[in-house]
Enzyme design. Sequence first.
Site, mmCIF file in Angstrom:
data_model
loop_
_atom_site.group_PDB
_atom_site.id
_atom_site.type_symbol
_atom_site.label_atom_id
_atom_site.label_comp_id
_atom_site.label_asym_id
_atom_site.label_seq_id
_atom_site.Cartn_x
_atom_site.Cartn_y
_atom_site.Cartn_z
ATOM 1 N N ASP A 122 0.866 -1.179 0.000
ATOM 2 C CA ASP A 122 0.000 0.000 0.000
ATOM 3 C C ASP A 122 0.907 1.235 0.000
ATOM 4 O OD1 ASP A 122 -2.160 1.670 -0.006
ATOM 5 O OD2 ASP A 122 -3.158 0.798 1.730
HETATM 6 C C1 BGC Z 1 -5.081 3.269 0.473
HETATM 7 C C2 BGC Z 1 -5.337 2.290 -0.647
HETATM 8 C C3 BGC Z 1 -5.293 3.012 -1.969
HETATM 9 C C4 BGC Z 1 -3.937 3.694 -2.106
HETATM 10 C C5 BGC Z 1 -3.761 4.430 -3.415
HETATM 11 C C6 BGC Z 1 -3.849 4.096 0.246
HETATM 12 O O1 BGC Z 1 -3.755 5.141 1.154
HETATM 13 O O2 BGC Z 1 -4.984 2.558 1.694
HETATM 14 O O3 BGC Z 1 -6.588 1.679 -0.471
HETATM 15 O O4 BGC Z 1 -5.526 2.114 -3.016
HETATM 16 O O5 BGC Z 1 -3.807 4.624 -1.043
HETATM 17 O O6 BGC Z 1 -4.554 5.550 -3.507
#
Ligand code: BGC
Length: 762
Positions: free
Chosen positions: A304
Amino acid sequence: MADLAISRRAALMGAGAAAAWLASPARALLQATGKLDVPAFVDQLIGRMTLEEKAGQLQLMAAAWGGGAALTLNPPGNASNFEGQVEEARQGLLTGVFNGNGARMARIMQTAAVRQSRLNIPLIFAADIIHGHRTIFPVPLAEVASFEPDLARRTAEAAAFEASGAGIDWTFSPMADVARDQRWGRGVEGGGEDPLLGRLFAAARVRGFQGADLRSTEHMLACIKHFAAYGAAESGLDYNVVDMSEERLREVYLPPYKAGFDAGALSAMASFNEINGVPATANRWLMTDLLRGEWGFKGFVVSDYTGDEEMIAAGYAKDGRDAAKLAFLAGVDMSMQSGLYRQHLPGLVRSGEVPQAQLDQSVRRVLALKAMLGLFDDPFRRIDEKREAARSMLPKTRALAREAGRKSIVMLKNEGDLLPLPRSGKRIALIGPFASGAHDLVGPWVVYGDDRKAVDLATGVRAAVAQPHSVIVVQGSGVDQPLPGGIEQAVAAARAADIVLLAIGESFDMSGEAQSRTEIAVPAAQQQLAEAVAAVGKPVVVILKHGRALALEGAVADAQAILATWFLGTETGNAIADVLFGSYGPSARLPASFPWKSGQEPYYYAHKATGRPNPPGELQPYKAHFRGIPNSACYPFGHGLTYGKIDYSGLALSSPTMPMNGAIQMSATLTNRGKRSAEEVAQLYIHDRVASVTRPVRELKAFRKIALAPGASQIVRFTLTPADLAFYGRQGRPVIEPGTFDLWIAPSAEAEGVHGTFELVA
Ligand code: BGC
């Protein structure tokens, strides 16, 4: 996959049970099916790549164009300027970007990658397409309320159609995190509190996004996130630790991810949280032993957003180099946003700390997926500015958003059959911060949608009534703050009206990432508005806007009618009006229990009995309940009223016993004794009375949505096999134990419906 463990009691049941388990759908769910095709040229390409180019294929960054949507949705990251990012693409130091700005941006970047880089490897474009691209559908949790997984497949497919037209190859969706604590803000993106619903909706969404062929220019790669157990954050605080038994992890939290992979998802995102002391991002047991070894996952895993780097603050990695090494060796193939893989993997391979073969294997997975997406054949296949515009917000897509919207609305309460409302002859006061205006309509986790293109409630209601001018619209209050004179205006409007529609609840940014709440209530300023308006004495319909289950109080809880309407997206106002005025009868059911009080959280229907359950009726001392509050829900999971009056009767079982190699059928008669037709969701729950691991008071095993005309009856039938009664025993292995089981066919997880028992016999 671990073998079936035969427990002490289950040993008595012999080969029949094992055979039943092996042949069961539950077992099939535990077997991986997603296949990775690696064309021969991929290995030739890998043979020509430098270590830096290989690490580049494992580095994903937020798009830097004009600030990029990612930079507003996520915390400030390490984004470079756009020119710098294009240069990285030219140098082969980037695998792709996410949350960029459409086909035009993608064309510039893809041109740099495939025309100006040494090896011409195409970029992949990703985005958080969570509940729509330009046309915004209900938030995922709301769609789960439809109890209609195929609806989610259709909306995911429609979202993929729009987004893939805009150059997007890969969505960071679906989120398959089970969420049992309503304080957590991200439950809004997922499948609710129940693993069965979670499984069905994760699988449906994967099918919708990916279609039958990843090369399709109307589909995109899905990503199962956040692996794993992100929704179990302690105290509902986002990013917090998770500490749980392997049995619970396997039984409750893992199945929805597994179902998504089994439906063919070939990418996964590591979660931010730690599990039992080890961050998921560095958790080799999770990312490699379980995901690849036991489940046979063949795709790639992305961290993530800066999840690898965050292991430093978490106290697990010494520095960036250590973080990159730990994450990569654990099995995270690609790093999102930190830049750590690009920075450190070449050196880690040169020093021998990371095997070259493992680096090649991760690059192989990424390149193979790019090939499966058709990007080597035509890197511009999804990049087409004309198509992007031509596919945006088509009438058929908006019609689907309206259908999904009305199917997501749960009628919690309808005293005296206040709803549906007549279309004429009544003066309506529409009051509240969500009564009108282009705000809070599309909801959280929207990158490309626009509130201004959505239908607000006032517009929807006015379009539905015979005399639009008879609808008085008053804001009455801000979301968190009172408005000067707001209550007085609202009270005056209520006095002048026959019926009050009170549109209150949470703003879009009160749920979603980093939006945990200690009190899951209607904010105080709006509660005051509700009290003042209710005191006028007119019938009140509360129309809740919310991204989680709420604890309702006072005048809000006491209103004659309450609709849970979540965030419904582009067609919000029309969808709500459809239900309010009866052109659509409410059919949705709660995917998350509404507790009596915030302090009950985490409250979920499938809790354990404890040794001191309170018997039905009055609260008793020294029993498991909070002071003055029953250990139950105000509105339980599965609850939802219709415009009919559905009666459950006549439970029939094909046999009082189920043999280990057999099945039993059960049925109940549902009769609509009301004056309006209804769609009823009949739910089958079981309870295992005695087991070697204590079992939940109820577990949902199946459900059916059936249409019933006024006066009509229908028999609903279900079949259970021993495999449906399996649970994870000690050492994370499924077991099936003989004994007595309760079963209910009921309208909710805490309603009696019809109840019986059967014996599973060895
Ligand atoms: C979130 C993810 C997301 C990623 C990209 C993160 O902060 O936890 O769910 O896909 O950002 O935007």
